[in-house]
Design an enzyme around this catalytic site. Structure first.
Site, short mmCIF file in Angstrom:
data_model
loop_
_atom_site.label_atom_id
_atom_site.label_comp_id
_atom_site.label_asym_id
_atom_site.label_seq_id
_atom_site.Cartn_x
_atom_site.Cartn_y
_atom_site.Cartn_z
N GLY A 75 0.79 -1.23 0.00
CA GLY A 75 0.00 0.00 0.00
C GLY A 75 0.82 1.28 0.00
O GLY A 75 0.28 2.37 0.12
N ASP A 90 -0.36 7.90 -7.30
CA ASP A 90 0.91 7.36 -6.81
C ASP A 90 2.08 7.88 -7.62
O ASP A 90 3.11 8.29 -7.07
CB ASP A 90 0.91 5.83 -6.92
#
Ligand code: NG1
Ligand code: MG
Length: 529
Positions: free
Chosen positions: A169, A217
């Site tokens: 994660g 991300d």
């Protein structure tokens, strides 16, 4: 904050002063191993960090802004390259990619003869080098755009070292893909590598590995700057800017705790991540049909070509044209969309493909082709109400969090030199409470938490944390906690006693289980001489 990816020769431009010793040792090991493996020295190292998302979860692919920051763990890739024409292989129409990992026991060394044409990636295989190839493919697309279709990439020797836990994660994949794309561009002579172009390449490249991802991300990995979080916006196009936390007393810090529940998108994507992408995209289509009748849902940068933000703008733009005057502030628009969703999408049990077809005035085949054909997905009932409600409320919480950080009238008294003041604590709690609400919504409405993460959040709140939630895709992985700096040790102790000691966690894994990180800098190239 676009501009070129920084290039430096000094590690202190990349890491904080207190981590330089440890990083120096790690970088030296990488370079020595490179020499050992390939019998030549590396020319440069490309680096991209992992990230933690502070708030704004599962809304990037609906094109709403989110607030991540880069963290200390990262991917570093040492490289040397040669022109393929200097090698015998050039006669075969290929160039060589030799790729090794410092952790060679888990990530075996590989060698590929890559044809000058396309880079082949078998996304059905879970193979670590796919992420490098994804970055390679993306970078080559950019290089071909610039130098023409017959551009011949150089052969590369690559050694990588990653400290971002895989499947945890913290976005090891985006760190790896961005570092790889950066390495390929630099090896092929690019110097002013535009951050935005690199991010866009990394986003599209990661989709080649079979995940329908948003762009948070990669943006966090590439754009971040030391000392600030990053507001990433996707609409009308990708942009990012730094966001600072005001000084509070007690001081705030971020603690990141691993659950050691691994959630691998390559495996569970069809019932988790990819399914959510489908659900929010279908929700956008149904809401658009209901509230903007007779108009097309605009095509945009959502992974399936449409997004809730696309519907949002379509709706409010039409309102304005109809004499609605100036645009309402975003939080007001979101509040209105929440009420509209509650009334229009009333099927708690979910919608079938046939329901979606009926509501959007099309056929079952068309719905399947639009939403269920590009990525593997499994599901019969699509929970449009819950998913849209999460997205709109989370987008609103993110705006409220941002307002707390940037609206100085909401700040605690700046002059509180010692001793916690009530105001400061109350302020910290307001930030924390928004993160707690995010966790509730992720658990109950978006259904992307897991019992272990819920438990960790409970432990940390009990030990004096202000706000606790999952970070990243969820269903396992990592959690992020806003905590007073003076309680970090107590919190760590509570976590070990109440969580980690009850599971089998290796000593090696335990080292990375809890990370206390400040906002770190993003991608960089370190040249060696
Ligand atoms: P993870 O699984 O933590 O890398 C994913 C997506 C993000 C975002 C978050 C949820 C990828 C590469 N990343 O993060 O874009 O959607 O979930 O907010 O798929
Ligand atoms: Mg990832």
């Amino acid at each position: 904050m676009s501009g070129p990816v920084p290039q430096t020769t000094a590690l202190q431009d990349v890491y904080t002063a207190e981590s330089l010793g440890e990083q120096g040792v790690r970088w030296n090991t990488l370079l020595e191993k490179f020499q050992e493996t390939y019998g030549t020295s590396a020319e440069f190292v490309a680096r991209s960090p992992g990230r933690v998302n502070i708030i704004g979860e599962h809304i990037d692919y609906s094109l709403y802004p989110c607030l991540p920051m880069a963290i200390y763990p990262d991917v570093i890739v040492a490289v040397s390259s040669t022109a393929a024409s200097d090698e015998p292989a050039s006669t075969t129409g290929t160039y060589k990619l030799q790729i090794a990992n410092v952790a060679s026991d888990r990530f075996p060394t590989r060698e590929f003869d890559v044809p000058y044409g396309d880079v082949e990636i078998d996304a059905t295989k879970h193979e670590w080098t796919n992420y490098f190839k994804a970055g390679l493919r993306g970078a080559l697309e950019l290089l071909r755009k610039k130098h023409g279709q017959d551009f011949k990439p150089r052969s590369m020797k690559v050694l990588m070292d990653g400290t971002v836990p895989a499947g945890g994660g913290l976005s090891s994949s985006a760190a790896f893909v961005s570092a790889a794309a950066l390495a390929v561009m630099f090896a092929n002579g690019e110097r002013d590598i535009d951050k935005k172009a690199l991010t866009e390449v990394a986003i599209v490249s990661e989709r080649a590995v079979g995940v329908n991802s948003g762009g948070m991300d990669q943006s966090a990995s590439v754009f971040s700057e030391m000392g600030s979080a990053l507001l990433v916006s996707f609409s009308p196009s990708l942009s990012a800017r730094p966001v600072f936390f005001p000084k509070t007393n007690p001081e705030l810090c971020f603690l990141i705790a691993q659950s050691f529940v691994t959630s691998n998108k390559q495996v569970t994507g069809p019932i988790h991540y990819n399914l959510r992408v489908v659900e929010v995209s279908m929700a956008a289509a149904v809401l658009n049909a209901k509230f903007c009748p007779g108009t097309e849902l605009p095509k945009d940068a959502g992974p399936l070509g449409v997004s809730l933000r696309g519907f949002h703008d379509n709706y409010f733009n039409a309102q304005q044209k109809d004499g609605g005057g100036n645009a309402k502030p975003l939080p007001e628009q979101l509040a209105e969309l929440i009420e509209m969703t509650k009334s229009a999408l009333d099927k708690e049990e979910g919608y079938t493909v046939a329901d979606v077809a009926a509501l959007t005035g099309t056929t079952v085949e068309d719905v399947k082709a639009r939403f269920l054909s590009s990525f593997p997905v499994r599901g019969e009932f699509f929970k449009l109400r819950q998913r849209a409600l999460h997205v709109f409320t989370e987008a609103l919480r993110t705006q409220q969090f941002l307002a707390l950080l940037e609206d100085t009238t909401q700040h605690p008294p700046a002059a509180a030199p010692s001793g916690g003041t009530d105001d400061s604590v109350a302020y910290n709690q307001r930030l924390g409470s928004l993160m707690n609400q995010t966790q509730d919504s992720c658990r109950d409405v978006y259904e992307c938490s897991c019992p272990e993460i819920d438990q960790i959040c409970g432990i940390i709140r009990g030990a004096g944390g202000y706000g606790s939630r999952l970070t990243g895709a969820g269903w396992g992985g990592c959690s992020v906690h806003l905590v007073p700096a003076d309680k970090v040790e107590d919190i760590k102790k509570a976590l070990v006693e109440q969580y980690y000691s009850k599971r089998t966690v290796s000593d090696k894994d335990m080292e990375g289980a809890i990370v206390v990180s400040r906002p770190m800098s993003g991608s960089a190239v370190v040249t060696l001489d």
